[in-house]
Scaffold this active site. Sequence first.
Site, PDB file in Angstrom:
ATOM      1  N   GLY A 107     -10.077   0.824 -12.544  1.00 45.83           N
ATOM      2  CA  GLY A 107     -10.416   1.201 -11.171  1.00 45.83           C
ATOM      3  C   GLY A 107      -9.851   2.578 -10.804  1.00 45.83           C
ATOM      4  N   ASN A 142      -3.048   6.667   2.262  1.00 45.58           N
ATOM      5  CA  ASN A 142      -4.497   6.809   2.027  1.00 45.58           C
ATOM      6  C   ASN A 142      -4.797   7.631   0.774  1.00 45.58           C
ATOM      7  OD1 ASN A 142      -4.201   5.914   4.797  1.00 45.58           O
ATOM      8  ND2 ASN A 142      -6.358   6.396   5.059  1.00 45.58           N
ATOM      9  N   TYR A 178      -8.199  -8.723   4.107  1.00 44.17           N
ATOM     10  CA  TYR A 178      -7.696  -7.898   2.995  1.00 44.17           C
ATOM     11  C   TYR A 178      -6.204  -7.615   3.195  1.00 44.17           C
ATOM     12  CZ  TYR A 178      -6.349  -3.588   0.671  1.00 44.17           C
ATOM     13  OH  TYR A 178      -5.651  -2.645  -0.051  1.00 44.17           O
ATOM     14  N   LEU A 221      -8.886 -12.207 -14.104  1.00 41.41           N
ATOM     15  CA  LEU A 221      -7.581 -12.826 -13.861  1.00 41.41           C
ATOM     16  C   LEU A 221      -7.707 -14.246 -13.316  1.00 41.41           C
ATOM     17  CD1 LEU A 221      -5.570  -9.891 -12.246  1.00 41.41           C
ATOM     18  CD2 LEU A 221      -4.982 -11.051 -14.364  1.00 41.41           C
ATOM     19  N   ASN A 252     -14.585   4.317   3.830  1.00 43.12           N
ATOM     20  CA  ASN A 252     -13.455   5.239   3.960  1.00 43.12           C
ATOM     21  C   ASN A 252     -13.930   6.679   4.082  1.00 43.12           C
ATOM     22  OD1 ASN A 252     -12.058   2.955   1.776  1.00 43.12           O
ATOM     23  ND2 ASN A 252     -11.188   3.318   3.785  1.00 43.12           N
ATOM     24  N   LEU A 253     -13.045   7.486   4.682  1.00 46.21           N
ATOM     25  CA  LEU A 253     -13.444   8.835   5.083  1.00 46.21           C
ATOM     26  C   LEU A 253     -13.849   9.747   3.921  1.00 46.21           C
ATOM     27  CD1 LEU A 253     -13.809  10.907   7.317  1.00 46.21           C
ATOM     28  CD2 LEU A 253     -11.359  11.374   7.224  1.00 46.21           C
ATOM     29  N   SER A 294      -0.032  -2.076   0.572  1.00 42.75           N
ATOM     30  CA  SER A 294      -0.719  -1.100   1.419  1.00 42.75           C
ATOM     31  C   SER A 294       0.028  -0.915   2.732  1.00 42.75           C
ATOM     32  CB  SER A 294      -2.122  -1.638   1.704  1.00 42.75           C
ATOM     33  OG  SER A 294      -2.715  -0.938   2.769  1.00 42.75           O
ATOM     34  N   ALA A 295      -0.128   0.267   3.320  1.00 45.67           N
ATOM     35  CA  ALA A 295       0.447   0.533   4.641  1.00 45.67           C
ATOM     36  C   ALA A 295      -0.110  -0.429   5.691  1.00 45.67           C
ATOM     37  CB  ALA A 295       0.141   1.971   5.055  1.00 45.67           C
ATOM     38  N   LYS A 315      -2.494  -8.803   1.138  1.00 45.22           N
ATOM     39  CA  LYS A 315      -1.388  -7.937   0.695  1.00 45.22           C
ATOM     40  C   LYS A 315      -0.055  -8.459   1.251  1.00 45.22           C
ATOM     41  CE  LYS A 315      -3.764  -5.064  -1.703  1.00 45.22           C
ATOM     42  NZ  LYS A 315      -3.660  -5.181  -3.162  1.00 45.22           N
ATOM     43  N   ASP A 321      -9.042   0.563  14.478  1.00 47.71           N
ATOM     44  CA  ASP A 321      -8.354   1.780  14.015  1.00 47.71           C
ATOM     45  C   ASP A 321      -7.160   2.121  14.907  1.00 47.71           C
ATOM     46  OD1 ASP A 321      -9.856   2.362  11.820  1.00 47.71           O
ATOM     47  OD2 ASP A 321     -11.031   3.976  12.739  1.00 47.71           O
TER      48      ASP A 321
HETATM   49  P1  NAD Z   1     -10.506  -0.445  -7.398  1.00 45.48           P
HETATM   50  O1  NAD Z   1     -11.478  -1.433  -6.846  1.00 45.48           O
HETATM   51  O2  NAD Z   1     -11.025   0.871  -7.824  1.00 45.48           O
HETATM   52  O3  NAD Z   1      -9.728  -1.103  -8.632  1.00 45.48           O
HETATM   53  C1  NAD Z   1      -9.443  -2.475  -8.699  1.00 45.48           C
HETATM   54  C2  NAD Z   1      -9.883  -2.974 -10.077  1.00 45.48           C
HETATM   55  O4  NAD Z   1      -9.590  -4.379 -10.176  1.00 45.48           O
HETATM   56  C3  NAD Z   1     -11.376  -2.806 -10.304  1.00 45.48           C
HETATM   57  O5  NAD Z   1     -11.578  -2.092 -11.523  1.00 45.48           O
HETATM   58  C4  NAD Z   1     -11.899  -4.247 -10.408  1.00 45.48           C
HETATM   59  O6  NAD Z   1     -12.974  -4.343 -11.326  1.00 45.48           O
HETATM   60  C5  NAD Z   1     -10.659  -5.010 -10.841  1.00 45.48           C
HETATM   61  N1  NAD Z   1     -10.617  -6.432 -10.449  1.00 45.48           N
HETATM   62  C6  NAD Z   1     -10.822  -6.967  -9.222  1.00 45.48           C
HETATM   63  N2  NAD Z   1     -10.673  -8.311  -9.277  1.00 45.48           N
HETATM   64  C7  NAD Z   1     -10.361  -8.628 -10.570  1.00 45.48           C
HETATM   65  C8  NAD Z   1     -10.089  -9.850 -11.251  1.00 45.48           C
HETATM   66  N3  NAD Z   1     -10.140 -11.035 -10.637  1.00 45.48           N
HETATM   67  N4  NAD Z   1      -9.812  -9.808 -12.584  1.00 45.48           N
HETATM   68  C9  NAD Z   1      -9.785  -8.626 -13.239  1.00 45.48           C
HETATM   69  N5  NAD Z   1     -10.042  -7.436 -12.650  1.00 45.48           N
HETATM   70  C10 NAD Z   1     -10.327  -7.445 -11.329  1.00 45.48           C
HETATM   71  O7  NAD Z   1      -9.338  -0.268  -6.335  1.00 45.48           O
HETATM   72  P2  NAD Z   1      -8.222   0.846  -6.229  1.00 45.48           P
HETATM   73  O8  NAD Z   1      -8.579   1.752  -5.126  1.00 45.48           O
HETATM   74  O9  NAD Z   1      -7.941   1.393  -7.562  1.00 45.48           O
HETATM   75  O10 NAD Z   1      -7.008  -0.047  -5.738  1.00 45.48           O
HETATM   76  C11 NAD Z   1      -6.105  -0.637  -6.646  1.00 45.48           C
HETATM   77  C12 NAD Z   1      -5.169  -1.556  -5.883  1.00 45.48           C
HETATM   78  O11 NAD Z   1      -4.497  -0.806  -4.880  1.00 45.48           O
HETATM   79  C13 NAD Z   1      -5.873  -2.698  -5.167  1.00 45.48           C
HETATM   80  O12 NAD Z   1      -5.062  -3.847  -5.244  1.00 45.48           O
HETATM   81  C14 NAD Z   1      -5.966  -2.198  -3.747  1.00 45.48           C
HETATM   82  O13 NAD Z   1      -6.040  -3.240  -2.822  1.00 45.48           O
HETATM   83  C15 NAD Z   1      -4.678  -1.419  -3.614  1.00 45.48           C
HETATM   84  N6  NAD Z   1      -4.735  -0.391  -2.567  1.00 45.48           N
HETATM   85  C16 NAD Z   1      -5.745   0.517  -2.584  1.00 45.48           C
HETATM   86  C17 NAD Z   1      -5.833   1.474  -1.576  1.00 45.48           C
HETATM   87  C18 NAD Z   1      -6.968   2.474  -1.562  1.00 45.48           C
HETATM   88  O14 NAD Z   1      -7.181   3.104  -0.540  1.00 45.48           O
HETATM   89  N7  NAD Z   1      -7.703   2.670  -2.644  1.00 45.48           N
HETATM   90  C19 NAD Z   1      -4.880   1.507  -0.549  1.00 45.48           C
HETATM   91  C20 NAD Z   1      -3.836   0.580  -0.581  1.00 45.48           C
HETATM   92  C21 NAD Z   1      -3.768  -0.371  -1.588  1.00 45.48           C
HETATM   93  C1  UD1 Z   2      -8.444   1.769   5.763  1.00 45.59           C
HETATM   94  C2  UD1 Z   2      -7.893   0.376   5.898  1.00 45.59           C
HETATM   95  C3  UD1 Z   2      -6.650   0.220   5.070  1.00 45.59           C
HETATM   96  C4  UD1 Z   2      -6.891   0.641   3.638  1.00 45.59           C
HETATM   97  C5  UD1 Z   2      -7.425   2.071   3.630  1.00 45.59           C
HETATM   98  C6  UD1 Z   2      -7.723   2.590   2.262  1.00 45.59           C
HETATM   99  C7  UD1 Z   2      -8.535  -0.388   8.133  1.00 45.59           C
HETATM  100  C8  UD1 Z   2      -8.046  -0.774   9.482  1.00 45.59           C
HETATM  101  N1  UD1 Z   2      -7.601   0.064   7.286  1.00 45.59           N
HETATM  102  O1  UD1 Z   2      -7.505   2.670   6.313  1.00 45.59           O
HETATM  103  O2  UD1 Z   2      -6.238  -1.124   5.088  1.00 45.59           O
HETATM  104  O3  UD1 Z   2      -5.684   0.560   2.883  1.00 45.59           O
HETATM  105  O4  UD1 Z   2      -8.630   2.113   4.412  1.00 45.59           O
HETATM  106  O5  UD1 Z   2      -8.708   1.827   1.654  1.00 45.59           O
HETATM  107  O6  UD1 Z   2      -9.694  -0.491   7.824  1.00 45.59           O
HETATM  108  N2  UD1 Z   2     -13.085   7.804   9.728  1.00 45.59           N
HETATM  109  C9  UD1 Z   2     -14.150   8.443  10.356  1.00 45.59           C
HETATM  110  N3  UD1 Z   2     -15.401   8.263   9.845  1.00 45.59           N
HETATM  111  C10 UD1 Z   2     -15.664   7.508   8.732  1.00 45.59           C
HETATM  112  C11 UD1 Z   2     -14.572   6.867   8.093  1.00 45.59           C
HETATM  113  C12 UD1 Z   2     -13.299   7.028   8.630  1.00 45.59           C
HETATM  114  O7  UD1 Z   2     -13.967   9.125  11.345  1.00 45.59           O
HETATM  115  O8  UD1 Z   2     -16.825   7.378   8.332  1.00 45.59           O
HETATM  116  C13 UD1 Z   2     -11.726   8.005  10.259  1.00 45.59           C
HETATM  117  C14 UD1 Z   2     -11.023   6.735  10.690  1.00 45.59           C
HETATM  118  O9  UD1 Z   2     -11.267   6.456  12.040  1.00 45.59           O
HETATM  119  C15 UD1 Z   2      -9.548   7.084  10.393  1.00 45.59           C
HETATM  120  C16 UD1 Z   2      -9.632   8.041   9.201  1.00 45.59           C
HETATM  121  O10 UD1 Z   2     -10.961   8.538   9.191  1.00 45.59           O
HETATM  122  O11 UD1 Z   2      -9.005   7.805  11.471  1.00 45.59           O
HETATM  123  C17 UD1 Z   2      -9.349   7.366   7.858  1.00 45.59           C
HETATM  124  O12 UD1 Z   2     -10.183   6.213   7.739  1.00 45.59           O
HETATM  125  P1  UD1 Z   2     -10.302   5.396   6.365  1.00 45.59           P
HETATM  126  O13 UD1 Z   2     -10.513   6.330   5.235  1.00 45.59           O
HETATM  127  O14 UD1 Z   2     -11.319   4.316   6.576  1.00 45.59           O
HETATM  128  O15 UD1 Z   2      -8.852   4.753   6.163  1.00 45.59           O
HETATM  129  P2  UD1 Z   2      -7.964   3.897   7.182  1.00 45.59           P
HETATM  130  O16 UD1 Z   2      -8.756   3.412   8.319  1.00 45.59           O
HETATM  131  O17 UD1 Z   2      -6.727   4.664   7.470  1.00 45.59           O
END
Ligand code: NAD
Ligand code: UD1
Length: 335
Positions: free
Chosen positions: A10, A179, A149, A59, A199-200, A124-125, A153, A296
């Site tokens: 991922g 983020n 979600y 898993l 996400n943004l 996550s935050a 966490k 938000d």
């Molecule tokens: P991602 O979806 O790109 O990666 C997660 C990977 O886990 C994927 O490749 C998916 O195929 C695999 N997966 C899911 N369920 C599975 C299972 N049951 N068995 C085996 N593989 C499985 O996500 P990411 O952005 O790389 O995030 C990684 C971790 O960090 C996640 O736990 C996510 O919740 C956490 N996290 C991500 C963010 C973010 O913004 N990306 C923020 C905070 C926390």
């Molecule tokens: C969200 C999740 C958070 C997760 C994170 C990364 C919520 C409440 N929180 O955070 O749990 O860990 O994503 O995956 O959903 N925005 C726009 N236009 C868009 C998209 C976003 O204006 O199309 C703004 C949002 O209002 C925010 C900022 O961009 O102010 C960031 O948004 P986003 O990337 O979605 O992340 P979070 O909301 O911070």
Amino acid sequence: MRILVTGGLGFIGSHTLVELLENGYEVIVLDNLYNSEAKVKEKIEKITGKNIKVYTEDLLNKESIEKIFDENKIDGVIHFAGYKAVGESVKKPLMYYHNNLMSTINLLEIMKDKNVKSFIFSSSATIYGDPGTPKYVEELGRGKTTNPYGTTKAMIEQILEDLYISDNEWSISILRYFNPIGAHSSGLIGEKPNGIPNNLMPYILKVASHELEILNVFGNDYDTPDGTGVRDYIHVVDLAKGHVSALKKIEELGKGLYVYNLGSGRGYSVLELINTFERVNGIKVNYKIVERRAGDLAEYYADSSKALKELGWKTEKTLEDMCRDSWNFMKKEIG
Ligand code: NAD
Ligand code: UD1
């Protein structure tokens, strides 16, 4: 040291594999490809010049995890695997609780059986809820989460705390990400969201590449410098390096339960991100201001001083780097 990386193909996992390999760790990857592609393996191998062993397993299937532990001597686990889409989790809570909780419990049970007790978890935050201050410090603890979600966490953090209380032979590091955006500078790996992103940065990329017409900016009437939401964006390569630092700390200190924020320590607004993206890439991002998005918060960012003090880790890359590297990856993907 040989590390099992779940969810390693991922977004964050793939970048962490690169950093682990470059720091001399051996890695074994487990991923069910639910949200990733098999070809990421070759890309990681191309970047690092090293071969990796990948198990395409789920898993939720305990036997498959057991097999991996029987076939390989594993010293520790970094657990990225899980579902992560906030909006989807609201619509399909059971799917999120089932996958995120059951997969983690299966993994921890097998680790316990096999006496492998080093574990790093992707938190996550979002677990802070709405603590009433924009600067999130670890001591604030978990608040009221706002979606399933985020609740998975928070629940897994609790499970890990209980596990450590029951058996303090464990070394557990809980990493609370802010983020993550950006991509590897090679442009070979990055974030590839399916469908319409929530996400943004992924949304900006799809507007910049003309796959989507216009970005909705959710509100410009927040109590922030320009009225738009403020977040702590962190380059995924800096985040990946944070895992190597956390692993080294576990090796050095051994047993314990550690919790760290991984963020840059400062916030940027939505408009700052758009403007920086336009400037460094020379591309226009069409946007319009719309209503606030439900749930938000106006502003939050990490207090990242604990990670600096205890892990010697801080972010090095700038918002410019994040914007440039995200677009570089997208350009390569669309050809
Ligand atoms: P991602 O979806 O790109 O990666 C997660 C990977 O886990 C994927 O490749 C998916 O195929 C695999 N997966 C899911 N369920 C599975 C299972 N049951 N068995 C085996 N593989 C499985 O996500 P990411 O952005 O790389 O995030 C990684 C971790 O960090 C996640 O736990 C996510 O919740 C956490 N996290 C991500 C963010 C973010 O913004 N990306 C923020 C905070 C926390
Ligand atoms: C969200 C999740 C958070 C997760 C994170 C990364 C919520 C409440 N929180 O955070 O749990 O860990 O994503 O995956 O959903 N925005 C726009 N236009 C868009 C998209 C976003 O204006 O199309 C703004 C949002 O209002 C925010 C900022 O961009 O102010 C960031 O948004 P986003 O990337 O979605 O992340 P979070 O909301 O911070």
